[in-house]
Design a protein around this motif. Structure first.
Motif, PDB file in Angstrom:
ATOM      1  N   ASP A  83      -4.425   1.752  -5.306  1.00 22.46           N
ATOM      2  CA  ASP A  83      -4.783   3.289  -5.035  1.00 22.46           C
ATOM      3  C   ASP A  83      -4.765   4.138  -6.039  1.00 22.46           C
ATOM      4  O   ASP A  83      -5.321   5.274  -5.966  1.00 22.46           O
ATOM      5  CB  ASP A  83      -3.807   3.481  -3.859  1.00 22.46           C
ATOM      6  CG  ASP A  83      -4.272   2.753  -2.690  1.00 22.46           C
ATOM      7  OD1 ASP A  83      -5.174   2.212  -2.549  1.00 22.46           O
ATOM      8  OD2 ASP A  83      -3.438   3.008  -1.778  1.00 22.46           O
ATOM      9  N   LYS A 118     -11.445  10.749  -6.339  1.00 17.36           N
ATOM     10  CA  LYS A 118     -11.164  11.957  -5.384  1.00 17.36           C
ATOM     11  C   LYS A 118     -12.309  12.574  -4.767  1.00 17.36           C
ATOM     12  O   LYS A 118     -13.513  12.412  -5.301  1.00 17.36           O
ATOM     13  CB  LYS A 118     -10.306  12.978  -6.172  1.00 17.36           C
ATOM     14  CG  LYS A 118      -8.851  12.489  -6.828  1.00 17.36           C
ATOM     15  CD  LYS A 118      -8.265  13.649  -7.211  1.00 17.36           C
ATOM     16  CE  LYS A 118      -7.837  14.431  -5.966  1.00 17.36           C
ATOM     17  NZ  LYS A 118      -6.753  15.360  -6.288  1.00 17.36           N
ATOM     18  N   GLY A 146      -7.485   6.909   4.761  1.00 16.07           N
ATOM     19  CA  GLY A 146      -8.157   5.831   4.131  1.00 16.07           C
ATOM     20  C   GLY A 146      -9.336   5.343   5.487  1.00 16.07           C
ATOM     21  O   GLY A 146      -9.903   6.430   6.080  1.00 16.07           O
ATOM     22  N   SER A 175      -0.657  -2.325  -2.123  1.00 14.92           N
ATOM     23  CA  SER A 175      -1.985  -1.401  -2.328  1.00 14.92           C
ATOM     24  C   SER A 175      -1.409  -0.296  -3.379  1.00 14.92           C
ATOM     25  O   SER A 175      -2.498   0.279  -3.744  1.00 14.92           O
ATOM     26  CB  SER A 175      -2.626  -0.829  -1.240  1.00 14.92           C
ATOM     27  OG  SER A 175      -1.630   0.034  -0.610  1.00 14.92           O
ATOM     28  N   TRP A 214      -4.564  13.453   0.732  1.00 12.37           N
ATOM     29  CA  TRP A 214      -4.980  12.164   0.209  1.00 12.37           C
ATOM     30  C   TRP A 214      -6.103  12.407  -0.864  1.00 12.37           C
ATOM     31  O   TRP A 214      -6.670  11.422  -1.012  1.00 12.37           O
ATOM     32  CB  TRP A 214      -5.455  11.446   1.188  1.00 12.37           C
ATOM     33  CG  TRP A 214      -4.122  11.175   2.278  1.00 12.37           C
ATOM     34  CD1 TRP A 214      -3.868  11.574   3.483  1.00 12.37           C
ATOM     35  CD2 TRP A 214      -2.977  10.214   1.975  1.00 12.37           C
ATOM     36  NE1 TRP A 214      -2.608  11.061   3.872  1.00 12.37           N
ATOM     37  CE2 TRP A 214      -2.091  10.470   2.866  1.00 12.37           C
ATOM     38  CE3 TRP A 214      -2.683   9.699   0.912  1.00 12.37           C
ATOM     39  CZ2 TRP A 214      -0.719   9.613   2.915  1.00 12.37           C
ATOM     40  CZ3 TRP A 214      -1.375   8.972   0.796  1.00 12.37           C
ATOM     41  CH2 TRP A 214      -0.250   9.112   1.759  1.00 12.37           C
ATOM     42  N   LEU A 220      -8.341   4.960  -7.260  1.00 15.46           N
ATOM     43  CA  LEU A 220      -9.385   5.737  -6.376  1.00 15.46           C
ATOM     44  C   LEU A 220     -10.045   7.004  -6.836  1.00 15.46           C
ATOM     45  O   LEU A 220      -9.185   7.902  -7.475  1.00 15.46           O
ATOM     46  CB  LEU A 220      -8.600   6.073  -4.833  1.00 15.46           C
ATOM     47  CG  LEU A 220      -8.260   5.065  -4.133  1.00 15.46           C
ATOM     48  CD1 LEU A 220      -7.496   5.347  -3.177  1.00 15.46           C
ATOM     49  CD2 LEU A 220      -9.554   4.163  -3.670  1.00 15.46           C
ATOM     50  N   HIS A 267     -11.129   2.917   0.913  1.00 18.61           N
ATOM     51  CA  HIS A 267     -10.345   1.899   0.901  1.00 18.61           C
ATOM     52  C   HIS A 267      -9.100   2.254   0.611  1.00 18.61           C
ATOM     53  O   HIS A 267      -8.706   2.085  -0.861  1.00 18.61           O
ATOM     54  CB  HIS A 267     -10.944   0.370   0.454  1.00 18.61           C
ATOM     55  CG  HIS A 267     -12.075   0.112   1.256  1.00 18.61           C
ATOM     56  ND1 HIS A 267     -11.914  -1.174   1.848  1.00 18.61           N
ATOM     57  CD2 HIS A 267     -13.162   0.267   1.275  1.00 18.61           C
ATOM     58  CE1 HIS A 267     -13.098  -1.522   2.748  1.00 18.61           C
ATOM     59  NE2 HIS A 267     -14.013  -0.453   2.006  1.00 18.61           N
ATOM     60  N   GLN A 268      -8.142   2.746   1.195  1.00 17.71           N
ATOM     61  CA  GLN A 268      -6.861   3.249   0.841  1.00 17.71           C
ATOM     62  C   GLN A 268      -5.587   2.768   1.558  1.00 17.71           C
ATOM     63  O   GLN A 268      -5.715   2.509   2.709  1.00 17.71           O
ATOM     64  CB  GLN A 268      -7.165   4.844   0.992  1.00 17.71           C
ATOM     65  CG  GLN A 268      -6.135   5.816   0.082  1.00 17.71           C
ATOM     66  CD  GLN A 268      -6.482   7.047   0.115  1.00 17.71           C
ATOM     67  OE1 GLN A 268      -7.154   7.633   1.058  1.00 17.71           O
ATOM     68  NE2 GLN A 268      -6.012   7.971  -0.631  1.00 17.71           N
TER      69      GLN A 268
END
Length: 505
Positions: A309, A314, A36, A305, A103, A312, A320-321
């Motif tokens: 998440d 990729k 993040g 969160s 991530w 999100l 913002h993670q």
């Protein structure tokens, strides 16, 4: 919460000579992962008005120094298990952009090992560096120790010198991978496979630098199906070449059940005791002299969160993670977790609140500023005032039923700092409605008086701090609530509150 007889009274019993252990300051450590906005836009943001010439956020650094963070674990976390450390050193123009598997983002490597070590020096903190035992192995672990800790005249030490750093970094604390039991981990292993790999890595790293200490991976969390057997097997394989075993645990309150949420300190206490028992079992079976102590190198509240998440995109850069916005009740549990670790200071020698900036963190940033989340305050105050000797603190207080068993209404620990002639009592009142009256016999600490009673409380359990309203939840002075009369401390702990009572000659 249910009420009990003799409610609203808490007696704290201590003896100056009955101690648990001296606090290892590394118990107040933290964690920066390439995840993040922890690094990029967190501690490092070239071009930002708060950044210095190296791109380090000075406003963030100031808050980190306010906490007095002694160590920072880096670069991961899940990130490290597919990370090539060589990508992060040398001229920035030559560093590769990589897909980051843990991530699902793109890593630019514009902030790397050399920048982290320079940042640590400017922050006044020490590194806790993790090696990749997922996609890589013992040879790479050896090479990065040489790069960091050897003087020169060999390939990797000379690489560091060529990169502009003449003197060795002298990193003393090394993590042997991260959460290698987890199927989500790149290159995850069985206990036998990991134990063997950790043993060999620890051995070869200590051949390069015999002064280092190593941390082996324990279970990723208490609910892992292999918990217990994993610890035992890893210790049986690697006992001679490791110094600490890691614990990781996060707690959440998705059910909006505050009493059970605050009772998680009971679960944490049980977790620590169980892992200590396993370490001592293997010590006995192997007939060893040394203890394996614990590194609780990931701990925090984490759940806010999770839904965000899932949405999100990729393969983008530093999204913002894991940006949990912490509320007031989160700060209460964080305070209780800190108290729990201090009560186990004889075996918990290292701990890292995960993480430090933006990602499940006490500090948040935007392009226009940095501010303290609610959990900042118990973390900061315990780090600043919790150094010394932990006294064996017996707390006589009513309990309430929770899913973890009977939970005390008040968590408390006392730390004596003989060198500075100070005593600090940390306490969390988990009762949501009622104050508690505390007494503690301090006649062994003659002439000690209350110099401060700081209270963190709020009428709204879900109150948060924002950039627009950064002081919505912050400690207030309540020194009038506490006094010492004829050696007896009496104090009022407000309902749902974090308390720091400081005494000195």
């Amino acid at each position: 919460m249910k009420k009990t007889k003799n409610e609203n009274k808490v007696q704290v019993c201590i003896d100056r000579d009955f101690t648990i252990s001296k606090v290892d300051e590394r118990i107040f450590g933290s964690f920066i992962e390439h995840l993040g906005r922890a690094v990029y836009e967190g501690i490092y943001q070239p071009g930002n008005k708060f950044a210095d010439k190296n791109g380090y956020r000075k406003d963030v650094m100031k808050l980190i120094q306010e906490i007095n963070v002694p160590i920072v674990r880096y670069p991961g976390g899940n990130f490290v298990s597919s990370f090539n450390w060589e990508d992060s050193v040398g001229p920035k123009k030559d560093r590769p952009r990589r897909i980051e598997l843990a991530w699902g983002v793109v890593e630019t490597n514009q902030f790397g090992l050399d920048e982290f070590m320079d940042w640590c020096k400017k922050c006044g903190t020490q590194p806790m560096y993790a090696v990749n035992l997922g996609t890589r192995g013992i040879d790479d672990a050896k090479n990065v120790v040489e790069y960091c800790n050897s003087k020169g005249g060999t390939k990797y030490a000379d690489m560091r010198i060529k990169n502009g750093v003449k003197d060795p970094y002298g990193i003393k604390l090394w993590c042997l991978g991260n959460e290698m039991d987890g199927p989500w981990q790149t290159g995850h292993l069985t206990a036998e496979e990991y134990g063997r790999k950790a043993d060999l890595a620890g051995q070869i790293m200590k051949l390069v630098d015999p002064t280092i200490e190593t941390v082996a991976c324990g279970s990723s969390n208490l609910t892992m199906p292999t918990f217990g057997n994993w610890e035992r097997t890893v210790l049986e394989c690697a006992y001679d070449n490791i110094d600490y075993l890691s614990l990781h645990q996060y707690y959440g309150n998705a059910e909006h059940d505050t009493p059970n949420f605050l009772a998680n300190s009971v679960a944490m206490d049980q977790f620590i005791s169980q892992v200590v028992s396993i370490c001592d079992y293997v010590k006995a079976v192997k007939r060893k002299k040394k203890d394996i102590n614990l590194s609780f190198d990931e701990w925090n509240v984490w759940y806010h969160s999770n839904e965000q998440d899932k949405k999100l995109e990729k393969w983008v850069e530093h999204p913002h993670q894991l940006e949990d916005i912490y509320n007031f009740e989160d700060a209460l549990l964080v305070g209780s977790m800190l108290i729990t670790m201090l009560r186990h200071a004889d075996r918990v020698k290292i701990a890292c609140l995960a993480q430090l900036v933006n990602v499940i963190a006490p500090i948040m940033t935007s392009d226009t500023g940095a501010w303290r989340q609610t959990i900042f305050y118990p973390y900061m105050q315990t780090s600043v005032y919790g150094r010394g000797e932990v006294l064996n603190t017996v707390v006589k207080v009513p309990t309430y039923e929770s899913k973890h068993g009977d939970a005390p209404y008040v968590d408390c620990v006392v730390v004596a700092d003989e060198e500075n002639e100070a005593v600090t009592l940390f306490a969390v009142n988990k009762n949501l409605e009622d104050d508690f009256e505390l007494t503690c016999d301090l006649r062994q600490f003659a002439d000690y008086k209350v110099v401060e009673h700081s209270v963190l409380t709020h009428k709204d359990l879900e109150a948060v701090n924002t950039e627009e309203n950064p002081d919505n939840v912050k400690p207030v002075d309540a020194t009038k609530n506490s006094k010492v009369t004829k050696g007896i401390l009496t104090s009022t702990l407000p309902a749902r509150s974090w308390n720091v009572i400081r005494l000195a000659k």
